[in-house]
Design a protein around this motif. Structure first.
Motif, PDB file in Angstrom:
ATOM      1  N   TYR A 158       6.095  12.446   2.597  1.00  0.00           N
ATOM      2  CA  TYR A 158       6.395  11.247   3.382  1.00  0.00           C
ATOM      3  C   TYR A 158       7.717  10.629   2.954  1.00  0.00           C
ATOM      4  CZ  TYR A 158       5.923   6.452   5.147  1.00  0.00           C
ATOM      5  OH  TYR A 158       6.146   5.238   5.756  1.00  0.00           O
ATOM      6  N   HIS A 159       7.900  10.471   1.637  1.00  0.00           N
ATOM      7  CA  HIS A 159       9.110   9.823   1.160  1.00  0.00           C
ATOM      8  C   HIS A 159      10.356  10.664   1.457  1.00  0.00           C
ATOM      9  CE1 HIS A 159      12.017   7.967  -1.653  1.00  0.00           C
ATOM     10  NE2 HIS A 159      11.304   6.874  -1.436  1.00  0.00           N
ATOM     11  N   ALA A 160      10.226  11.978   1.336  1.00  0.00           N
ATOM     12  CA  ALA A 160      11.362  12.849   1.646  1.00  0.00           C
ATOM     13  C   ALA A 160      11.763  12.732   3.113  1.00  0.00           C
ATOM     14  CB  ALA A 160      11.010  14.298   1.316  1.00  0.00           C
ATOM     15  N   LYS A 161      10.795  12.410   3.961  1.00  0.00           N
ATOM     16  CA  LYS A 161      11.061  12.291   5.394  1.00  0.00           C
ATOM     17  C   LYS A 161      11.648  10.935   5.763  1.00  0.00           C
ATOM     18  CE  LYS A 161       8.692  12.506   9.872  1.00  0.00           C
ATOM     19  NZ  LYS A 161       7.375  12.726  10.561  1.00  0.00           N
ATOM     20  N   VAL A 162      11.063   9.843   5.242  1.00  0.00           N
ATOM     21  CA  VAL A 162      11.466   8.499   5.691  1.00  0.00           C
ATOM     22  C   VAL A 162      12.434   7.807   4.749  1.00  0.00           C
ATOM     23  CG1 VAL A 162       9.260   8.251   6.880  1.00  0.00           C
ATOM     24  CG2 VAL A 162       9.531   7.272   4.583  1.00  0.00           C
ATOM     25  N   GLY A 163      12.481   8.227   3.464  1.00  0.00           N
ATOM     26  CA  GLY A 163      13.380   7.626   2.498  1.00  0.00           C
ATOM     27  C   GLY A 163      12.985   6.214   2.118  1.00  0.00           C
ATOM     28  N   PRO A 164      13.783   5.570   1.264  1.00  0.00           N
ATOM     29  CA  PRO A 164      13.470   4.209   0.802  1.00  0.00           C
ATOM     30  C   PRO A 164      13.378   3.199   1.939  1.00  0.00           C
ATOM     31  CG  PRO A 164      15.159   5.216  -0.563  1.00  0.00           C
ATOM     32  CD  PRO A 164      14.961   6.128   0.600  1.00  0.00           C
ATOM     33  N   GLU A 165      14.216   3.357   2.957  1.00  0.00           N
ATOM     34  CA  GLU A 165      14.181   2.402   4.066  1.00  0.00           C
ATOM     35  C   GLU A 165      12.853   2.495   4.810  1.00  0.00           C
ATOM     36  OE1 GLU A 165      16.676   1.209   8.116  1.00  0.00           O
ATOM     37  OE2 GLU A 165      17.427   2.761   6.761  1.00  0.00           O
ATOM     38  N   MET A 181      10.047   3.746   3.599  1.00  0.00           N
ATOM     39  CA  MET A 181       8.995   3.328   2.672  1.00  0.00           C
ATOM     40  C   MET A 181       8.908   1.805   2.645  1.00  0.00           C
ATOM     41  SD  MET A 181       6.885   5.009   0.600  1.00  0.00           S
ATOM     42  CE  MET A 181       5.987   4.923  -0.955  1.00  0.00           C
ATOM     43  N   GLY A 182      10.043   1.132   2.746  1.00  0.00           N
ATOM     44  CA  GLY A 182      10.057  -0.317   2.739  1.00  0.00           C
ATOM     45  C   GLY A 182       9.442  -0.928   3.980  1.00  0.00           C
ATOM     46  N   LYS A 183       9.420  -0.174   5.067  1.00  0.00           N
ATOM     47  CA  LYS A 183       8.849  -0.681   6.316  1.00  0.00           C
ATOM     48  C   LYS A 183       7.382  -0.290   6.469  1.00  0.00           C
ATOM     49  CE  LYS A 183      13.256  -0.593   8.812  1.00  0.00           C
ATOM     50  NZ  LYS A 183      14.038   0.052   9.890  1.00  0.00           N
ATOM     51  N   ALA A 184       6.997   0.808   5.842  1.00  0.00           N
ATOM     52  CA  ALA A 184       5.608   1.279   5.923  1.00  0.00           C
ATOM     53  C   ALA A 184       5.252   1.899   4.581  1.00  0.00           C
ATOM     54  CB  ALA A 184       5.443   2.292   7.054  1.00  0.00           C
ATOM     55  N   LEU A 185       4.845   1.049   3.639  1.00  0.00           N
ATOM     56  CA  LEU A 185       4.582   1.462   2.264  1.00  0.00           C
ATOM     57  C   LEU A 185       3.315   2.309   2.197  1.00  0.00           C
ATOM     58  CD1 LEU A 185       5.683   0.989  -0.662  1.00  0.00           C
ATOM     59  CD2 LEU A 185       4.028  -0.878  -0.828  1.00  0.00           C
ATOM     60  N   VAL A 186       3.419   3.481   1.582  1.00  0.00           N
ATOM     61  CA  VAL A 186       2.284   4.394   1.467  1.00  0.00           C
ATOM     62  C   VAL A 186       2.061   4.742   0.005  1.00  0.00           C
ATOM     63  CG1 VAL A 186       1.418   6.710   2.008  1.00  0.00           C
ATOM     64  CG2 VAL A 186       2.596   5.374   3.769  1.00  0.00           C
ATOM     65  N   GLY A 187       0.831   4.611  -0.449  1.00  0.00           N
ATOM     66  CA  GLY A 187       0.490   4.957  -1.821  1.00  0.00           C
ATOM     67  C   GLY A 187      -0.913   5.506  -1.900  1.00  0.00           C
ATOM     68  N   THR A 188      -1.460   5.511  -3.111  1.00  0.00           N
ATOM     69  CA  THR A 188      -2.845   5.944  -3.323  1.00  0.00           C
ATOM     70  C   THR A 188      -3.727   4.777  -3.749  1.00  0.00           C
ATOM     71  OG1 THR A 188      -2.338   6.473  -5.637  1.00  0.00           O
ATOM     72  CG2 THR A 188      -2.170   8.281  -4.036  1.00  0.00           C
ATOM     73  N   GLY A 189      -3.193   3.560  -3.785  1.00  0.00           N
ATOM     74  CA  GLY A 189      -3.824   2.431  -4.451  1.00  0.00           C
ATOM     75  C   GLY A 189      -5.058   1.859  -3.781  1.00  0.00           C
ATOM     76  N   PRO A 190      -5.629   0.806  -4.375  1.00  0.00           N
ATOM     77  CA  PRO A 190      -6.878   0.216  -3.894  1.00  0.00           C
ATOM     78  C   PRO A 190      -6.755  -0.519  -2.571  1.00  0.00           C
ATOM     79  CG  PRO A 190      -6.003  -1.028  -5.757  1.00  0.00           C
ATOM     80  CD  PRO A 190      -5.177   0.208  -5.641  1.00  0.00           C
ATOM     81  N   TYR A 191      -5.519  -0.796  -2.132  1.00  0.00           N
ATOM     82  CA  TYR A 191      -5.298  -1.430  -0.831  1.00  0.00           C
ATOM     83  C   TYR A 191      -4.329  -0.603   0.004  1.00  0.00           C
ATOM     84  CZ  TYR A 191      -7.862  -5.625  -2.085  1.00  0.00           C
ATOM     85  OH  TYR A 191      -8.866  -6.489  -2.436  1.00  0.00           O
TER      86      TYR A 191
END
Length: 509
Positions: free
Chosen positions: A171-178, A180-190
């Motif tokens: 995902y990050h390789a595709k969308v980059g920091p910009e 990621m900043g608009k649609a944050l994706v992680g593994t976290g509890p939320y």
């Protein structure tokens, strides 16, 4: 002593608006509504230096390990076990069966991608000091990674447990920091559901979150809204449109706590406040009084730290002489050169520096206008003409790094890392935009201390660095922080000294 108080709107609010009203937020719809004043230009964790960004990241993303706030131990998170195979290699066994919020499976490729992305200078991350100790990450197998360090670095686990959040590599390789900043994706509890510019963030509990020290979150939804001023922040809580606020004026704590539905208090924090100097100037060839060591020493003598702490910061705050939090490893108060409050000494030093009539300068802060006004008042007493203001933290970081802020009233929470390697390199390491002192000797000592394995030798190196930093007044430490918190009594929430609210541990009563 007469102090500038909070805005008239806040004073009026404190005396006339603190009355119980019908509840609107919180427990009824299982949504914790948070209001604060600090916007985050980009919530990609490695393109953010702000505490509010770190808090959001901790809810949506995970690190390899997690620092236990009660024991100080490192608990398994995305890694289930780890081992130092030599002085510069940590081998991590990764948790299996974890998925990112977009469905992407987590494995070694994500860890390798993240850490190698961070150490690649071409990517120009905003927080290079957090990963500067890493040489590279190598995939051993699908769920095993070797993290190679440039040199021995005893504090490595502190960083891997703190600000080094793991990206989903595809995902990050595709969308980059910009992206990621608009649609944050992680593994976290939320799971991040909505980001509205820099003004609103909405998250929902991750129903597929794995069993971890963060636990399955108890509260269903979290909404964070950014407001422009403290008066609005207080009104949101009092009118029950918000459940939780922090970092408001300490004067308001007692009045808020007196309300039947609000709990408010001051809690100690490891954050420190200090004057940060643009010693190297803006590069425009103009005269820069701040470059003169006697001028900086004069400023150190001019600030009445104790008065500022007692009347403005309040609580358990301490006047500081150290360029670090005293409880951090390597922060030795006995190594400092101390500057007692002495306006006459300050005037004499200014005269010796060639400024008997003072000079004009700016002091810009990012927290309390009262604190900045107090520093302005103290510097004015010794003959300086000071233009003082308060701006957003991100703007201060940017302008200071460009050499456009002569004196910044900074604060730094060390990413909650109890080691001076989390603060000294940022301001004296020679590689950060926050370092405008340009002292090669100090930078060399800071680097040497960060790589020394022997604790006694490491402390001795940091002692030498701290002596030079304070002797040359490369920074003027002022105080430790206490953080005002206020929240609805329906909420079961416990603050911690590392200034990282763990909302994933919060619950309704």
């Amino acid at each position: 002593m007469k102090f500038i108080r909070t805005a008239a709107a806040i004073a009026a609010l404190a005396t006339t608006a603190l009355a119980p009203v019908a509840a609107h937020a919180g427990k009824a719809d299982d949504t914790l509504r948070i209001v604060w004043k600090e916007s985050v230009p980009n919530v990609d964790p490695h393109f953010n230096q702000l505490r509010s960004g770190i808090i959001i990241n901790s809810l949506v993303m995970d690190t390899l390990v997690l620092k236990n706030s009660k024991t100080g131990d490192f608990d398994p998170l995305l890694a289930t076990e780890w081992d130092w195979t030599d002085d510069t290699t940590i081998r991590f066994k990764l948790r299996e069966g974890v998925k990112f919020h977009n469905g992407e499976p987590f494995d070694a490729d994500d860890v390798v991608y993240t850490l190698n992305f961070l150490v690649n200078p071409d990517n120009k991350i905003l927080t290079p000091n957090n990963s500067s100790f890493i040489k590279e990450a190598l995939k051993v197998d699908q769920f095993t990674v070797d993290v190679k360090l440039k040199t021995p670095f005893p504090a490595a686990m502190e960083y891997l447990a703190g600000p080094l959040f793991i990206y989903p590599n595809e995902y990050h390789a595709k969308v980059g920091p910009e992206g990621m900043g608009k649609a944050l994706v992680g593994t976290g509890p939320y799971v991040m559901k909505e980001i509205d510019g820099v003004s609103r963030y909405f998250m929902s509990r991750n129903p597929e979150y794995f069993e971890s020290p963060k636990l399955p979150a108890a509260i269903g939804n979290i909404e964070i809204r950014v407001v422009n001023d403290e008066a609005t922040e207080l009104l949101e809580l009092i009118s029950r449109k918000a459940d939780w606020i922090w970092k408001f004026n300490a004067d308001q704590v007692a009045q808020l706590d007196a309300q039947p539905n609000i709990q408010a208090n001051l809690y100690e924090s490891m954050r420190i406040g200090f004057l940060n100097f643009n010693i190297v100037g803006a590069g425009d060839g103009k005269d820069n009084p701040i470059a003169n060591v006697k001028v900086r020493q004069a400023l150190a003598h001019a600030i009445n730290k104790q008065e500022l702490v007692q009347h403005l910061v309040q609580g358990d705050s301490r006047a500081l002489d150290t360029p670090c939090f005293p409880e951090q490893f390597g922060c030795n108060a006995d190594a400092t050169v101390k500057y007692e409050y002495n306006p006459e000494k300050a005037k004499a030093l200014l005269a010796e520096a060639g400024y008997p009539d003072g000079f004009s300068t700016q002091v810009i802060g990012a927290r309390s206008s009262q604190w900045v006004a107090k520093v302005q008042e103290d510097l004015t007493k010794v003959g300086l003409k000071v233009d003082a203001s308060v701006i957003q933290g991100a703007a201060l970081v940017d302008l200071f790094g460009k050499g456009q802020v002569p004196v910044g009233y900074w604060d730094w929470g060390s990413y909650s890392v109890m080691d001076v390697s989390a603060i000294l390199p940022a301001f004296f390491g020679g590689q950060s935009s926050s370092d405008r002192v340009g002292d090669a000797e100090v930078a060399e000592l800071v680097a040497k201390g960060g790589s020394e394995v022997d604790p006694a030798k490491r402390k001795a190196i940091y002692d030498e660095a701290i002596k030079l930093i304070t002797e040359r007044a490369l920074m003027v430490p002022i105080h430790s922080f206490v953080v005002p918190y206020a929240f609805t009594e329906e909420l079961d929430f416990t603050p911690t000294a590392d200034e990282t609210p763990r909302f994933y541990h919060a619950k309704w009563k």
